[in-house]
Structure formats: C-alpha cells, structure tokens
Motif scaffolding. Structure first.
Motif, PDB file in Angstrom:
ATOM      1  N   TYR A 181       7.581 -40.129 -47.835  1.00 23.38           N
ATOM      2  CA  TYR A 181       7.091 -40.822 -49.246  1.00 23.38           C
ATOM      3  C   TYR A 181       5.648 -41.321 -48.606  1.00 23.38           C
ATOM      4  O   TYR A 181       5.101 -41.681 -49.339  1.00 23.38           O
ATOM      5  N   SER A 231      18.184 -40.561 -59.069  1.00 20.93           N
ATOM      6  CA  SER A 231      16.712 -40.238 -60.351  1.00 20.93           C
ATOM      7  C   SER A 231      16.520 -39.989 -61.364  1.00 20.93           C
ATOM      8  O   SER A 231      17.811 -39.208 -61.855  1.00 20.93           O
ATOM      9  N   ALA A 282      11.169 -36.485 -58.466  1.00 22.64           N
ATOM     10  CA  ALA A 282      11.782 -37.045 -58.961  1.00 22.64           C
ATOM     11  C   ALA A 282      11.134 -38.399 -59.420  1.00 22.64           C
ATOM     12  O   ALA A 282      12.101 -39.466 -60.061  1.00 22.64           O
ATOM     13  N   GLY A 283      10.003 -38.410 -60.247  1.00 20.85           N
ATOM     14  CA  GLY A 283       9.522 -39.726 -60.610  1.00 20.85           C
ATOM     15  C   GLY A 283       8.383 -38.987 -61.382  1.00 20.85           C
ATOM     16  O   GLY A 283       7.690 -37.678 -61.738  1.00 20.85           O
ATOM     17  N   THR A 336      13.649 -49.166 -57.730  1.00 22.05           N
ATOM     18  CA  THR A 336      11.906 -48.555 -58.382  1.00 22.05           C
ATOM     19  C   THR A 336      11.271 -48.293 -56.979  1.00 22.05           C
ATOM     20  O   THR A 336      11.652 -48.926 -56.766  1.00 22.05           O
ATOM     21  N   ARG A 337      11.053 -47.119 -57.108  1.00 25.60           N
ATOM     22  CA  ARG A 337      10.078 -46.052 -55.712  1.00 25.60           C
ATOM     23  C   ARG A 337       8.488 -46.501 -56.203  1.00 25.60           C
ATOM     24  O   ARG A 337       8.105 -45.588 -56.911  1.00 25.60           O
ATOM     25  N   ASP A 343      14.435 -40.245 -65.137  1.00 29.99           N
ATOM     26  CA  ASP A 343      12.751 -40.090 -66.009  1.00 29.99           C
ATOM     27  C   ASP A 343      12.563 -40.610 -65.973  1.00 29.99           C
ATOM     28  O   ASP A 343      13.081 -41.596 -67.051  1.00 29.99           O
ATOM     29  N   PRO A 344      11.390 -41.720 -65.541  1.00 27.28           N
ATOM     30  CA  PRO A 344      10.717 -43.096 -65.549  1.00 27.28           C
ATOM     31  C   PRO A 344      10.450 -43.105 -66.974  1.00 27.28           C
ATOM     32  O   PRO A 344      10.542 -43.930 -68.280  1.00 27.28           O
ATOM     33  N   GLU A 403       8.881 -43.492 -58.882  1.00 28.22           N
ATOM     34  CA  GLU A 403      10.742 -43.433 -59.373  1.00 28.22           C
ATOM     35  C   GLU A 403      11.660 -44.376 -59.922  1.00 28.22           C
ATOM     36  O   GLU A 403      11.535 -45.700 -59.712  1.00 28.22           O
ATOM     37  N   GLU A 446      10.529 -50.391 -51.923  1.00 26.47           N
ATOM     38  CA  GLU A 446      11.678 -49.575 -52.961  1.00 26.47           C
ATOM     39  C   GLU A 446      12.490 -50.718 -52.765  1.00 26.47           C
ATOM     40  O   GLU A 446      11.982 -52.161 -52.686  1.00 26.47           O
ATOM     41  N   ARG A 484      15.909 -45.356 -60.401  1.00 21.93           N
ATOM     42  CA  ARG A 484      16.850 -45.036 -60.095  1.00 21.93           C
ATOM     43  C   ARG A 484      18.102 -45.567 -60.252  1.00 21.93           C
ATOM     44  O   ARG A 484      17.806 -46.633 -60.432  1.00 21.93           O
ATOM     45  N   PHE A 532       8.297 -36.010 -64.168  1.00 19.14           N
ATOM     46  CA  PHE A 532       9.616 -36.075 -64.301  1.00 19.14           C
ATOM     47  C   PHE A 532       9.992 -34.510 -64.097  1.00 19.14           C
ATOM     48  O   PHE A 532      10.044 -34.043 -65.964  1.00 19.14           O
TER      49      PHE A 532
END
Length: 390
Positions: free
Chosen positions: A309, A369, A268-269, A323-324, A371-372, A362, A314, A364, A259
């Motif tokens: 994407y 978003s 973003a992920g 989450t994505r 940091d996972p 990702e 999602e 969110r 991230f």
C-alpha cells in the motif's frame, strides 16, 4: 538516485511545531508561525460537515517571502530543493543558488512540456510531451525544457521521467553546480548561469533576496530531515471541525476507480484523486492501528511492479469496522494514537503499488473489505462529491 531520496516523502520539515511534512514550520522556530494560514472550514464546530481549503497541503499554506507571495505548491517544491541540498552535505548557499534559479525558470513550479516548440523534431516533440504523463503544476513550451529548473533531456540532464521527479531535478542541479570552479564564493548569478547556460544569465540576481530568505526559513527543517528522515510527520493543515460520532469524506478529489474486480483481482477500495499532497482526514473517530510504509520503499512514487500500500494508515473504529488510507506521500499519525473524525492523517500520494496520485480508501468489516461508496452513503457521506462533507 542518491541516499537523500531515502525518506524524502516523509521528510518535509521535521521537529518544528509541525515537525516535518511541511516546508514551513512552527513555534519552536518563532518567525515561521507567521506563515501558517488557517485551513478554511465552512462548517461550525458542532456541525457534521466540513470543507478543506485546496491551498493547504504538505507544502504548507503559503507565505510571503521577501515581498513575494508563494503558494503551498511553490513552498513544497522549495522545501524539496533545500532538503536535497542539506541531505547532500551542501551548504545553504547552494540552496540559495538553486532557489533563485528555480524561481527565474519556473516560479518554483514543476512544469511539463507539450512539445509544441517549433525547434523540436516530431520525434523530440513526442518524447518531450511524455512529461504530461507525470504530476505537474503547469505547462511550458521552451524547447524540451521541463521541471522546476527547466532542464532539457536533449542536453543530457536525464530522461523525461527522471526530470519530472522533483528530487532528481534538484540533485541534477547540484551535481552540476559543485563542478563550477569556486561556486561557493562567486556571485549567485554567475554560479546559476554556469549551471543553466541561459540566454538571460543576469536574471538570476534579481531573485537572490527571495532565495536567501527562503533558504533561511527552510534550512533548519531540512537539517532535521537529514538527521531523522523516517517516521511520522506532523502536518501543517489543521484538523476539520467534525461532531463526535460523525462520518466524513476523507479527502477532496474525484473518484477515479471503484470497488470491484480489476485485472483479475479485487480492487478492495475506492480511489479518490486530487492534487499531490492534498490533505487526508479521518473519516470517523478511531484508533490508529497501522501508520507505516508497507512497501519496499515509500520515499518516492511507486509503480505497478511494487507491492504493498505504500504509506498506509489504518484506523479501528470499533465494532469490527476499520478504514485504510493508502498510497500517502507522508502520514501524520502514529500507531496507538486516538484520533477524532476530521483529524489529519496524511497527504495524497502515489507510494506503493500505484501509478498516479490518489487516496485508496478501504472500509473493512471484521477484516473483510466492503464497497465504501454505499457503506458510507448509509452514514450520510457522498464519496462522489468533489469536496469533503459529512
């Protein structure tokens, strides 16, 4: 690329018990139920950890066909070959010829070529070696031959990039097959040899029983795909046993990108890269908000010039948390569906704005978003681990 390519990433076996995503399907097609090998899980149902077998993928879980054991990768390529034949309006015999050819040439594996053949010039070797930049299942070194059919770019089959696309490879084979006089009625080995011009032309006959049984097995799924190539697929792989309320790592593989800023924009992920069609699971209980192709096309790999994407799922976990799961080769969920942690969502791919096979994950919070890696670590999930675990 012809219209059959349309929807093929979602086209692996629709409307059998697994419906589409797999080259092998289930109940409604009785005999095929024998092909399903349960996904290995190391945790008990009440535990919060789970592990997925690497042998399970969009291509199935392996099968024994005419006495020959085929793994998930081989079954996946076999389904692609059969699906292309059906989509191009050819009959099952065309697929049988193609499958026998592919088994003789590569054991139905997508082979790259390192260009080490002494028969190549330095320039030819360099071009051939670019095949290593594309997803592949192993290496070959016969002249400039690549892919499941061992087609040669020097002989005019296409560019290396085209030949490393399994769909293009099958279509290229069929284009030449239908030019062979009386190909529908001549012996299989003659039809295959007329296309391949091999030094071992009689060898294809050996694999006719295997190819014929495979075609019979996979043809109904190919027809279903040709009839309805869009929408969600149903997966071959069982969900993982995960305790309600738990969080897990969504897929197997290695973290290849974290991230943060990337090329002037925010990545973003986090990217987790494993073999193509590695299963992707729900990180936690939730409701599917999106399950769709979000790019101009998702029937084949994307590129950096493509926006979106690709195939995206999602999930809404409640409390503002979503989450994505992006760049999937195919997705198995549908919008509005309630899923549990460990439910199969789709398979790793490279659709959309992507240049390699991976899962883009990702997390969110209220749409922003985060940091996972640390966020999931706080919930007992180590994304740096190589296997799925809570």
């Amino acid at each position: 690329m012809s219209g059959i390519v349309e929807g093929l990433a979602k086209a692996y076996v629709k409307r059998w018990l697994w419906k589409a995503a797999a080259p092998v399907a289930v109940p409604v097609f009785g005999v095929l139920t024998l092909l399903l090998i349960p996904l290995a899980v190391l945790a008990a149902p009440e535990a919060s950890t789970a592990s997925a077998s690497s042998s399970c993928s969009i291509g199935g879980t392996g099968a024994t066909v005419a006495g020959t054991e085929l793994d998930a990768v081989q079954m996946g390529h076999a389904q692609t070959i059969v699906t292309v034949a059906s989509g191009d309006g050819l009959d099952p015999y065309a697929a049988t010829v193609a499958l026998a050819t592919a088994y003789q040439e590569s054991r139905i594996r997508m082979l790259a070529n390192d260009g080490s053949s002494p028969r190549l010039t330095a320039e030819q070797a360099a071009v051939t070696a670019t095949s290593l930049n594309f997803p592949h299942d192993g290496l070959g070194s016969d002249h400039d031959s690549v892919n499941t059919f061992q087609q040669r770019w020097i002989a005019g089959w296409g560019t290396v990039a085209q030949l490393m696309d399994p769909v293009y490879a099958a279509e290229a084979f069929y284009r030449r097959l239908i030019e062979v006089p009386n190909w529908q009625v001549i012996p299989l080995t003659e039809a295959a040899q007329a296309v391949q011009v091999s030094a071992y032309g009689s060898a294809y006959a050996r694999w006719e029983p295997l190819a014929s049984e495979l075609t019979t097995m996979l043809w109904p799924a190919a027809q279903a795909t040709a009839a309805d190539p869009g929408g969600a697929v149903a997966g071959v792989c069982p969900g993982l046993p995960v305790a309600s309320g738990s969080w897990i790592r969504p897929t197997a593989g290695t973290v290849t990108s974290g991230f943060g800023p990337r090329g002037g924009t925010l990545h973003a992920g986090v990217d987790i890269a494993g073999p193509r069609d590695t299963p992707v699971y729900a990180t936690a209980d939730g409701t599917v908000v999106i399950a769709a192709c979000t790019s101009a096309y998702c029937d084949r790999d994307g590129s950096l010039s493509l926006t979106g994407y690709g195939n995206l799922v999602e999930l809404d976990h409640g409390g503002g948390v979503t989450t994505r799961y992006a760049h999937l080769s195919a997705y198995t969920a549908t919008a509005g569906q309630r899923v549990s942690a460990g439910a199969l969502l789709g398979f790793q791919g490279s659709t959309g704005n992507s240049t390699g096979v991976h899962l883009h994950l990702e997390v969110r919070l209220d749409g922003a978003s985060v940091d996972p890696v640390p966020w999931l670590a706080d919930r007992g999930v180590d994304l740096q681990a190589a296997t799925i675990a809570g």
